[in-house]
Design a protein around this motif. Structure first.
Motif, PDB file in Angstrom:
ATOM      1  N   ASP A   1      22.379 -23.354  -8.554  1.00 25.46           N
ATOM      2  CA  ASP A   1      22.054 -24.747  -7.820  1.00 25.46           C
ATOM      3  C   ASP A   1      22.196 -25.875  -8.782  1.00 25.46           C
ATOM      4  OD1 ASP A   1      21.144 -23.301  -5.548  1.00 25.46           O
ATOM      5  OD2 ASP A   1      18.876 -22.715  -6.425  1.00 25.46           O
ATOM      6  N   GLU A   2      22.434 -26.860  -8.334  1.00 22.28           N
ATOM      7  CA  GLU A   2      22.696 -27.988  -9.255  1.00 22.28           C
ATOM      8  C   GLU A   2      23.708 -27.582 -10.539  1.00 22.28           C
ATOM      9  OE1 GLU A   2      19.112 -29.757 -10.868  1.00 22.28           O
ATOM     10  OE2 GLU A   2      18.213 -29.835  -8.476  1.00 22.28           O
ATOM     11  N   PRO A   3      24.846 -27.213 -10.250  1.00 27.48           N
ATOM     12  CA  PRO A   3      25.716 -26.952 -11.123  1.00 27.48           C
ATOM     13  C   PRO A   3      26.449 -28.226 -11.964  1.00 27.48           C
ATOM     14  CG  PRO A   3      27.055 -27.033  -8.905  1.00 27.48           C
ATOM     15  CD  PRO A   3      25.505 -27.274  -8.746  1.00 27.48           C
ATOM     16  N   PRO A   4      27.020 -27.992 -13.029  1.00 27.35           N
ATOM     17  CA  PRO A   4      27.600 -28.830 -13.864  1.00 27.35           C
ATOM     18  C   PRO A   4      28.805 -29.697 -13.343  1.00 27.35           C
ATOM     19  CG  PRO A   4      28.195 -26.945 -14.836  1.00 27.35           C
ATOM     20  CD  PRO A   4      27.187 -26.573 -13.664  1.00 27.35           C
ATOM     21  N   GLN A   5      29.092 -30.826 -13.765  1.00 21.54           N
ATOM     22  CA  GLN A   5      30.408 -31.411 -13.329  1.00 21.54           C
ATOM     23  C   GLN A   5      31.447 -30.607 -14.278  1.00 21.54           C
ATOM     24  OE1 GLN A   5      31.216 -33.693 -10.773  1.00 21.54           O
ATOM     25  NE2 GLN A   5      28.960 -33.074 -10.404  1.00 21.54           N
ATOM     26  N   VAL A   6      32.481 -30.083 -13.605  1.00 21.08           N
ATOM     27  CA  VAL A   6      33.745 -29.336 -14.539  1.00 21.08           C
ATOM     28  C   VAL A   6      34.938 -30.332 -14.055  1.00 21.08           C
ATOM     29  CG1 VAL A   6      35.009 -27.304 -14.579  1.00 21.08           C
ATOM     30  CG2 VAL A   6      32.590 -27.289 -14.299  1.00 21.08           C
ATOM     31  N   HIS A   7      35.494 -30.739 -15.199  1.00 17.40           N
ATOM     32  CA  HIS A   7      36.811 -31.481 -15.196  1.00 17.40           C
ATOM     33  C   HIS A   7      37.716 -30.721 -15.925  1.00 17.40           C
ATOM     34  CE1 HIS A   7      38.724 -35.782 -15.362  1.00 17.40           C
ATOM     35  NE2 HIS A   7      39.656 -34.814 -14.779  1.00 17.40           N
ATOM     36  N   ALA A   8      38.911 -30.333 -15.506  1.00 17.80           N
ATOM     37  CA  ALA A   8      39.974 -29.742 -16.262  1.00 17.80           C
ATOM     38  C   ALA A   8      41.325 -30.311 -16.041  1.00 17.80           C
ATOM     39  CB  ALA A   8      40.034 -28.065 -15.808  1.00 17.80           C
ATOM     40  N   VAL A   9      41.748 -30.641 -17.224  1.00 23.24           N
ATOM     41  CA  VAL A   9      43.492 -30.962 -17.341  1.00 23.24           C
ATOM     42  C   VAL A   9      44.252 -29.834 -17.702  1.00 23.24           C
ATOM     43  CG1 VAL A   9      44.892 -32.442 -18.369  1.00 23.24           C
ATOM     44  CG2 VAL A   9      42.730 -33.315 -17.974  1.00 23.24           C
ATOM     45  N   LEU A  10      45.211 -29.534 -16.757  1.00 23.71           N
ATOM     46  CA  LEU A  10      45.841 -28.292 -16.982  1.00 23.71           C
ATOM     47  C   LEU A  10      47.421 -28.716 -17.048  1.00 23.71           C
ATOM     48  CD1 LEU A  10      44.731 -26.538 -13.704  1.00 23.71           C
ATOM     49  CD2 LEU A  10      43.755 -26.224 -16.109  1.00 23.71           C
TER      50      LEU A  10
END
Length: 308
Positions: A174-183
């Motif tokens: 519940d209420e997960p973090p923001q995840v931002h990945a540059v691949l």
């Protein structure tokens, strides 16, 4: 309401929140680390007490309850919400009994990262040769550990289950973090196992990008787009790293904020870097060089089709 309402679950995060709070209180009073430490530990050398305060404020060491009481008195904080918060954070930083189950397979340094990953509000990755662990599908993990199984048959299954447990507690809570990945494109084309594995992994990335609004994926292609050539040359994209953001303690008299931490990876180990600003710069360059999210999703499909 105290800062524990920010959702910190782990002793590591609380220790770092305490570190930030104590640094704030000292700087607010205009007291040097040496003077603060000298007041608490008068029999120790000046260099020793300064080092102790420095390590305390970086979260590298804890503090006993009695010493914390003395330090708070030096900062003019004896009663009230700030004092209560500091004592509450200090009382809940023990790691005793926590490193069983899936956590037990990780090194001490890696465990610290896992704690912060669990408590993060924002997780950012720059990945070069391998898809980040939080974004891997099962067959991709199994292919990665295939060589390990040959040398140590008992290791791979726990390691795979440990990654799934991390994904569950980070991405799907519940209420997960923001995840931002540059691949980097090399992440997507470097074959783990076989083409079928890569197809499954690419489909998994596309699904996460489409169905999970908290997950944002960008790709840096081998062939730069015209407007991004300079940015790609300056990104430092060949350096793998992660940036984790936690909530800072928030109470009346404290401005709302966050705590950022940078980790670099060498082989299977993670190391925390003190130069967060450097990695923030690399992150901005990497996101500038990468395709926007929608174009990145189309690019993922192109790579998927290339695997047949």
């Amino acid at each position: 309401m105290n800062s524990l309402s920010t959702g910190t679950r782990t002793p590591t995060a609380r220790k770092l929140q305490l570190a930030a709070l104590l640094r704030h209180l000292r700087e607010r009073e205009g007291i040097t680390q040496r003077d603060a430490g000298g007041a608490v530990w008068p029999r120790s050398s000046a260099g020793s007490v300064q080092n102790k305060i420095a390590r305390l404020e970086s979260g590298d060491t804890g503090i006993e309850a009695e010493d914390l009481h003395k330090l708070l008195a030096v900062y003019g904080v004896v009663d009230g919400e700030l004092a209560d918060l500091a004592r509450e954070l200090q009382a809940d930083t023990s790691q005793r009994g926590r490193w069983s189950g899936f956590r037990s397979i990780y090194s001490e340094q890696y465990r610290r990262y896992i704690d912060l990953e669990e408590d993060a509000l924002l997780i950012r990755h720059v990945a070069t040769e391998q898809v980040p662990e939080l974004l891997q599908c099962r067959s991709y993990m199994e292919a990665e550990f295939a060589a390990v199984r040959e040398g140590s048959p008992a290791l791979a299954p726990p390691a795979i289950e440990a990654r799934f447990a991390r994904q569950e507690q980070v991405l799907f809570r519940d209420e997960p973090p923001q995840v931002h990945a540059v691949l980097s494109e090399s992440c997507l084309r470097r074959v783990q196992g076989n083409k079928a594995v890569m197809r499954e992994q690419l489909e998994h990335l596309i699904s996460l990008s489409k169905k999970r609004p908290n997950i944002q994926l960008q790709v840096v292609p081998f062939a730069p787009r015209p407007l991004r050539t300079t940015a790609i040359q300056e990104t430092g994209i060949l350096e793998r790293f992660a940036l984790l953001r936690l909530a800072a303690p928030t109470l009346p008299g404290l401005e709302p904020g966050h705590l950022d931490f940078a980790f670099t990876r060498t082989g299977n180990e993670l190391s925390r870097s003190d130069d967060v600003r450097h990695y923030e710069t690399l992150w901005r360059r990497a996101t500038t060089a990468a395709l926007p999210v929608t174009e990145s999703r189309l690019f993922l499909r192109e790579v998927l089709y290339s695997f047949g």
